[in-house]
Design a protein around this motif. Structure first.
Motif, PDB file in Angstrom:
ATOM      1  N   PHE A  85      75.597  59.485  51.722  1.00 16.78           N
ATOM      2  CA  PHE A  85      76.743  60.386  51.876  1.00 16.78           C
ATOM      3  C   PHE A  85      77.855  59.715  52.681  1.00 16.78           C
ATOM      4  N   SER A  86      77.476  59.092  53.785  1.00 15.71           N
ATOM      5  CA  SER A  86      78.489  58.467  54.648  1.00 15.71           C
ATOM      6  C   SER A  86      79.208  57.342  53.932  1.00 15.71           C
ATOM      7  N   LYS A  87      78.432  56.551  53.189  1.00 18.69           N
ATOM      8  CA  LYS A  87      79.009  55.426  52.451  1.00 18.69           C
ATOM      9  C   LYS A  87      79.979  55.944  51.392  1.00 18.69           C
ATOM     10  N   LEU A  88      79.590  57.040  50.759  1.00 21.99           N
ATOM     11  CA  LEU A  88      80.367  57.622  49.663  1.00 21.99           C
ATOM     12  C   LEU A  88      81.689  58.176  50.171  1.00 21.99           C
ATOM     13  N   THR A  89      81.641  58.800  51.343  1.00 24.19           N
ATOM     14  CA  THR A  89      82.833  59.501  51.832  1.00 24.19           C
ATOM     15  C   THR A  89      83.532  58.723  52.947  1.00 24.19           C
ATOM     16  N   GLU A  90      83.177  57.440  53.075  1.00 28.45           N
ATOM     17  CA  GLU A  90      83.724  56.655  54.174  1.00 28.45           C
ATOM     18  C   GLU A  90      85.251  56.679  54.184  1.00 28.45           C
ATOM     19  N   ASN A  91      85.835  56.608  52.953  1.00 27.57           N
ATOM     20  CA  ASN A  91      87.292  56.554  52.882  1.00 27.57           C
ATOM     21  C   ASN A  91      87.911  57.926  52.635  1.00 27.57           C
ATOM     22  N   VAL A  92      87.050  58.915  52.368  1.00 28.53           N
ATOM     23  CA  VAL A  92      87.571  60.256  52.086  1.00 28.53           C
ATOM     24  C   VAL A  92      87.717  61.043  53.385  1.00 28.53           C
ATOM     25  N   ILE A  93      86.587  61.105  54.139  1.00 27.47           N
ATOM     26  CA  ILE A  93      86.633  61.797  55.430  1.00 27.47           C
ATOM     27  C   ILE A  93      86.817  60.727  56.497  1.00 27.47           C
ATOM     28  N   THR A  94      87.991  60.680  57.077  1.00 28.76           N
ATOM     29  CA  THR A  94      88.270  59.565  57.992  1.00 28.76           C
ATOM     30  C   THR A  94      87.895  59.875  59.436  1.00 28.76           C
ATOM     31  N   ARG A  99      82.432  63.501  59.716  1.00 24.07           N
ATOM     32  CA  ARG A  99      81.592  62.919  58.666  1.00 24.07           C
ATOM     33  C   ARG A  99      80.142  62.827  59.146  1.00 24.07           C
TER      34      ARG A  99
END
Lengths: 360, 252
Positions: A85-94, A99
């Motif tokens: 999840f963290s890898k996936l949203t690394e650039n989405v949720i800053t 996160r």
């Protein structure tokens, strides 16, 4: 002045929180003043996650009274789902902390779900059989993750259990879980402070659960299943509750563990049988059903091998001797008797004196 | 209508007919005894009545409701509570907590309410404590409320089991050899307690017992069981003087 009359359980709980607080404060001060070796510094977050694991396993082993040998499996589920999840949203949720909180919730939820799925068949068994099957499930989880390939590109998420080529990614795609190589480059969101906070949350959940209506039902099942049934306790429901909460908390420990590592791999060392046994050792040495003991045992037994590192070859030998000595000291009848006499002679009279003076 | 009625209750284990055509009728408020030599099937009948075993044949009615083949917890909810021949307490829990487990289904709050200690938790726990202490007082156990159950003396453990069973608010109380292992003084005390429970809670009680002094002292009616079959049924005095019964107990 109003005198606070705390019950025995409240006092016991405060002791548990107090011990964690004191250990955390001392470590924190050492850390800030730079008195901690870099080796110990690296151990801080893992220790936090081991403490959470030990406390959560104690819920299954000590409170529910079922021996589970697959606890590392649930940790593994929590670690990988949250890291994914963290890898996936690394650039989405800053915002890191948002996160990470979401990652914790996701890790706990998936591990808890896995606890329910595995609990359904496993909790029908008892004793040794249950232990063996949980052991098997723990290994299965680890091995499945070892052959899992997941990647993402503009078309969405691709999934394979063969190899990274089978994913069929577009040129812009990236592989997130790469089989035995696991997840690399997970954002390093864990810290000692977060670890300590998570320990407190775990203790809060476990201790409050134990001293509630549900906790009593769970302990009743442990003490006498037939009698519990005869007074109308729903055995399946409460076994499942204890097992899944325990699994979810192990998932939280996994999240903490995963976000401390640059590359997360499901090796036998960190998520395998050895890990499960190590957590069980913490629980047994700390005292089965004794939450406070689990915390102390997890801290001491993680620090001990590192402290002994100077002795090189004899390190593990001394570690083993210390284990045996603690075991003898906490469980042998003679030692228990001696401890009782010691308490009776030196500790109790002082307390009795104090209370009688207060009474006047 | 009888509070408990069984019709042709039977169970076989393999080739052994452990209970064969057992009929009984217990009225509301009665103190009923079930006696018989060892191995006659008395505890098996208790296990049938509480859903531990499923009867091979026959029906069980509680207050007119058919409870045959129901699960143990549902039968408990329907109003049957029991004690055990070999004491089965929650050993590591305190005396008060043992009773509070018995109160489990009468008082409710959610798991989250318990974990986050919402105000409702404190309210319900206070009610539970109060009710538990009331029950313990009846059995003169209120002084031991915080003792761990396994540290109680034997006689008190027996009493605690009865208290725990009563906590589930039953209509029918099944006592499996309540006086086993007690000395004569304790037995007399127990007799008074059982009578007191019946009067105070208007409880219907069915008990298994070997101690004839207790049986003849408190039971109004008796059923004698031998080799799984009913030997005789009726008023206590008549049954105990029946030559068949004496023969079953003492031999020819």
């Amino acid at each position: 002045m109003k005198k606070f009359n705390l019950s025995k359980t409240t006092k016991d709980n405060l002791w548990t929180y107090g011990i964690v607080l004191v250990i955390a404060l001392i470590t924190g001060i050492l850390l800030l003043t730079g008195n901690l070796s870099s080796l110990m510094e690296g151990l801080l977050v893992p220790i936090c996650s081991y403490v959470i694991l030990a406390v959560s396993l104690n819920l299954t082993v000590g409170i529910l009274g079922e021996l589970s040998l697959g606890h590392a499996g649930f940790m593994c589920v929590g670690a990988f789902t949250s890291a994914f999840f963290s890898k996936l949203t690394e650039n989405v949720i800053t915002v890191d902390i948002v996160r990470f909180i979401l990652a914790i919730i996701i890790g706990a939820a998936f591990a808890g779900l896995m606890g329910i799925l595995i609990g359904m068949p496993v909790l029908r068994l008892k004793g040794d059989y249950l232990a063996i099957v949980t052991l098997a499930f723990g290994e299965i989880i680890k091995n499945v993750i070892n052959v899992l390939y997941i990647g993402i590109d503009s078309k969405g998420i691709h999934f394979s259990m063969k190899d990274s080529m089978a994913l069929g990614l577009e040129p812009d795609g990236k592989i997130i879980i790469k089989g035995a190589q696991g997840i690399t480059g997970t954002p390093k969101d864990s810290s000692f402070l977060i670890g300590v906070i998570l320990i407190f949350i775990t203790l809060f959940i476990v201790l409050n659960l134990i001293h509630s209506r549900d906790g009593r039902a769970i302990m009743a099942i442990r003490d006498n299943l037939i009698a519990a049934e005869s007074v109308g306790i729903n055995i399946t429901k409460y076994k499942m509750m204890a097992f899944s909460i325990s699994a979810a908390l192990a998932g939280v420990a996994g999240v903490l563990y995963a976000h401390n590592l640059n590359s997360l791999m499901a090796t036998p060392k960190n998520f395998g049988y050895n890990m499960s046994i190590m957590i069980l050792v913490y629980v047994v040495l700390g005292g089965i059903g004794n939450i406070k003991g689990s915390v102390i045992a997890a801290v001491v037994l993680t620090v001990l091998p590192e402290v002994l590192r100077g002795m090189n070859n004899y390190r593990m030998l001394i570690y083993a001797i210390v284990l045996i000595v603690i075991m003898l000291f906490s469980w042998s009848p003679k030692c228990l008797e001696w401890r009782e006499v010691f308490m009776e002679k030196y500790i109790r009279p002082r307390f009795a004196k104090k209370t009688s003076e207060e009474g006047k | 209508m009888a509070l408990l009625e069984t019709k042709n209750l039977s169970i076989s284990f393999g080739g052994l007919r452990a209970v064969d055509g057992f009929n009984i009728k217990i009225e509301q408020g009665q103190l009923y005894g079930l006696i018989g030599p060892n191995g006659a099937g008395k505890t098996t009948i208790f296990n049938l009545l509480t859903g531990v075993y499923r009867p091979s044949e026959g029906k069980i009615f509680l207050d007119g409701e058919d409870i045959t083949g129901k699960k143990t917890i549902d039968i408990n909810k329907a109003g049957v509570a029991r004690t055990f021949q070999n004491i089965r307490l929650f050993k590591k829990l305190s005396v008060k907590d043992n009773v509070k487990v018995g109160l489990h289904n009468s008082y409710h709050y959610s798991t989250l309410c318990g974990i986050f200690r919402l105000p409702h938790y404190y309210k319900v726990e206070a009610q539970m404590n109060e009710r538990a202490m009331e029950l313990l007082k009846v059995f003169d156990l209120d002084g031991d409320a915080e003792t761990t159950a396994e540290n109680l003396p034997y006689g008190k453990q027996r009493k605690l089991e009865i208290a725990r069973a009563l906590a589930t608010n039953p209509k029918l109380l099944l006592l499996d050899e309540p006086a086993a292992g007690m000395n004569p003084n304790e037995t007399i005390e127990l007799m008074n307690t059982i009578r007191f429970v019946r009067d105070k809670f208007q409880m219907t009680i069915l008990l298994i017992e070997h101690d004839m002094k207790l049986v003849s002292g408190i039971c109004e009616e008796l059923t004698v069981l031998n080799f799984g079959k009913v030997l005789t049924q009726g008023k206590t005095g008549e049954v105990l003087n029946n030559p068949e019964v004496i023969k079953a107990y003492l031999g020819e």
